[in-house]
Motif scaffolding. Sequence first.
Motif, PDB file in Angstrom:
ATOM      1  N   SER A 126     -66.116 -57.017  -2.530  1.00  0.00           N
ATOM      2  CA  SER A 126     -66.793 -57.986  -1.677  1.00  0.00           C
ATOM      3  C   SER A 126     -67.983 -57.355  -0.956  1.00  0.00           C
ATOM      4  N   ARG A 127     -67.829 -56.093  -0.524  1.00  0.00           N
ATOM      5  CA  ARG A 127     -68.906 -55.416   0.204  1.00  0.00           C
ATOM      6  C   ARG A 127     -70.119 -55.153  -0.678  1.00  0.00           C
ATOM      7  N   THR A 128     -69.910 -54.950  -1.985  1.00  0.00           N
ATOM      8  CA  THR A 128     -71.028 -54.641  -2.884  1.00  0.00           C
ATOM      9  C   THR A 128     -71.468 -55.852  -3.701  1.00  0.00           C
ATOM     10  N   ALA A 129     -71.002 -57.031  -3.332  1.00  0.00           N
ATOM     11  CA  ALA A 129     -71.287 -58.237  -4.114  1.00  0.00           C
ATOM     12  C   ALA A 129     -72.784 -58.516  -4.153  1.00  0.00           C
TER      13      ALA A 129
ATOM     14  N   GLU B 223     -74.064 -66.932  -5.547  1.00  0.00           N
ATOM     15  CA  GLU B 223     -73.040 -67.138  -4.531  1.00  0.00           C
ATOM     16  C   GLU B 223     -71.748 -66.475  -4.991  1.00  0.00           C
ATOM     17  N   VAL B 224     -71.112 -65.747  -4.064  1.00  0.00           N
ATOM     18  CA  VAL B 224     -69.839 -65.102  -4.357  1.00  0.00           C
ATOM     19  C   VAL B 224     -68.772 -65.709  -3.464  1.00  0.00           C
ATOM     20  N   LEU B 225     -67.741 -66.242  -4.061  1.00  0.00           N
ATOM     21  CA  LEU B 225     -66.635 -66.865  -3.340  1.00  0.00           C
ATOM     22  C   LEU B 225     -65.446 -65.922  -3.343  1.00  0.00           C
ATOM     23  N   GLY B 226     -64.832 -65.720  -2.198  1.00  0.00           N
ATOM     24  CA  GLY B 226     -63.686 -64.826  -2.089  1.00  0.00           C
ATOM     25  C   GLY B 226     -64.079 -63.530  -1.410  1.00  0.00           C
ATOM     26  N   PRO B 227     -63.161 -62.547  -1.414  1.00  0.00           N
ATOM     27  CA  PRO B 227     -61.918 -62.519  -2.181  1.00  0.00           C
ATOM     28  C   PRO B 227     -60.833 -63.386  -1.567  1.00  0.00           C
ATOM     29  N   ALA B 228     -59.926 -63.811  -2.427  1.00  0.00           N
ATOM     30  CA  ALA B 228     -58.784 -64.613  -2.009  1.00  0.00           C
ATOM     31  C   ALA B 228     -57.640 -64.337  -2.964  1.00  0.00           C
TER      32      ALA B 228
ATOM     33  N   ARG C 228     -58.848 -62.504  -6.305  1.00  0.00           N
ATOM     34  CA  ARG C 228     -59.903 -63.025  -7.176  1.00  0.00           C
ATOM     35  C   ARG C 228     -61.191 -63.239  -6.399  1.00  0.00           C
ATOM     36  N   LEU C 229     -62.309 -62.888  -7.026  1.00  0.00           N
ATOM     37  CA  LEU C 229     -63.633 -63.268  -6.555  1.00  0.00           C
ATOM     38  C   LEU C 229     -64.285 -64.105  -7.641  1.00  0.00           C
ATOM     39  N   LEU C 230     -65.126 -65.030  -7.233  1.00  0.00           N
ATOM     40  CA  LEU C 230     -65.794 -65.916  -8.185  1.00  0.00           C
ATOM     41  C   LEU C 230     -67.296 -65.803  -7.977  1.00  0.00           C
TER      42      LEU C 230
END
Length: 660
Positions: free
Chosen positions: A591-594, A601-606, A620-622
């Motif tokens: 998530s930090r390097t997205a 657009e990056v959704l997550g992580p979740a 998961r990240l999307l």
Amino acid sequence: MEPPSRSTRVSVLLPYKFDAPFTYAAEEALPPGTLVRVPLSTRMVVGAVWGDAPDQGVKTKPIAEVLAFPPLPRPLMDFIDWVAAYTLSKRGDVLALALKESLLAAPPKRGKAYAFGGADPAHPGPELSTAQAAAAAALRDSVAGQTFGVTLLDGVTGSGKTEVYLEAVAQALRNNRQALVLLPEIALSVQFLQRFERRFGAAPAVWHSELTPALRRETFRAVAQGRANVVVGARSALFLPFPALGLIVVDEEHESAFKQEDGVMYNARDMAVVRARLSAAPCVLVSATPSLESVENAASGRYARLDLPARHGGAVLPLVKSVDLRAHPPERGKFLSPVLVEAARETLARGEQVMLFLNRRGYAPLTLCRRCGHRLSCPNCTAWLVEHRSHARLICHHCGHSAAIPEKCPACEAEGSFVPIGPGVERIAEEVAGLFPEARTLVMASDHISGPKQAAEAAARITERDADIIIGTQMVAKGWHFPHLTLVGVVDADLGLAGGDLRAGERTVQMLHQVAGRAGRAQAPGTVLLQSFSPEHPVIMALISGDLPDFYAQEAAARRPGHWPPYGRLAALIISATDEKLADQTARALSRTAPRGPGIEVLGPAPAPYALLRGRFRRRLLLKTAKHIQIQGLLRDWLAQTDIHKSSRVDVDIDPVSFM
């Protein structure tokens, strides 16, 4: 002075988790695609020559053996490279889909070989209607041109799409080229093979996981040698070594079963288009309920489109009606509305057949303690255990974990307190037996029908009117032609509409429209009853009206503003680890390097919907981007700059179909 060495260096790709080929020494130049046996560490393995290798002054091991087997065709090698780059898979893993040493064994010197190549395009086929003949002529012309192009063949259920695209197969045979027909499920091959043999006077080669090892070897060799001129198979057939591929047909192209969900994650429908392009061959996508992706490609002009709007031979589409379960509820503890029960009784009285559809295997999807409410779940997955009374077991449909129903509740220790909640097809069969004790019932689900042989036996029973009521899962939803079946009852038309799945509505419309299409395929008219607690839902209304173009337009309007597929790109990153904290740590690092930027657009992580699957914790990240953005480059850069712990795994799913 030493004589000059006659060895040359070649790069050899191995069907293992390597992305780059290895360099070996050969006594002579070997053309790309040549199959060889080479040393790897302490063992000998089979690989394929991928090209020449530069002399870097390093000693290389020699090739141990050049195999007497046709080389991999250049289009297949290009396809392997393309799939690896598109899916961000290692090339060796993709090669493993096309090359297994077990398939290369020489056939026995004695014994009768399996017959291939007998399909005769001149064999008289069925008489086509005017609409069918026009569509067939268009497909024949595209195949005769021996150039790449994609055609969407869209026709209502029962319109004779199969007979139409078999004329394209006939043209490929006239061109002395091979044809590949992809089917989403093995069971679907049963009636298809019968139609094929009627049209061509011989059976095609088949390719799926149920073949015996000996038949797999012989089929693989026959394809490679060009003796198998038509292959009908599951998605893995896309990686067979066709030397002269002249046509690919993807039947039921909308089916999610074409998506490989583990290992190399690819959609066989989309990859079929690529394989056809690399082979300079046409591709035909066939469906009564095409995917929104294919509908949009046809609308934009990327694909040609052929329509068959009417059923063949005078049959009419069934009347579709909803049964409001709020107004007409089943009896307590039952699942069939009195409206559906009465319709089934009238149908049976006329000597016609009934199909009850519920896309849920087993007896009950959930078992809980009536005293404390404890639910029996899988120890390895975030999933309830499904009761299967036919096996007298509780089974996880994700990892296969199996257990007996405990005598005591593990939470409150109450004895004999567990009760089944909700229906599966086995429970519907039990209810039907009580309602219609004289009726002959047949359950069609993967627990009861494990392969083509059993599917053929079940189809024969139905066709020969040796079954009155067919109860089935998605196995019965498509492809079958049962002339005496006039009533289809959908036990739970709302199933699949809940949750946040992007394609939930589209998939439900496709499945229920397909199962509805089993009714009234001959002269007797058909009726479809959809049991629902929400008959006003747009999906139910679309099925009743039959106006699928309007439904697709609504789906497109909902997805377009947010750049959801097919108006944007999606990729899922699934992080998994046996340690939950490590899974969270890896997900946060990603998530930090997205990637950031316009159209990204990056959704997550979740937590993934199945946060624990087969003993691994999952996050998961999307990644969602505008359509013009090259998503693979973003993903490569993203993964390269993230420190990922060696005990965690990151799987990349380009163009995800499901979101489990």
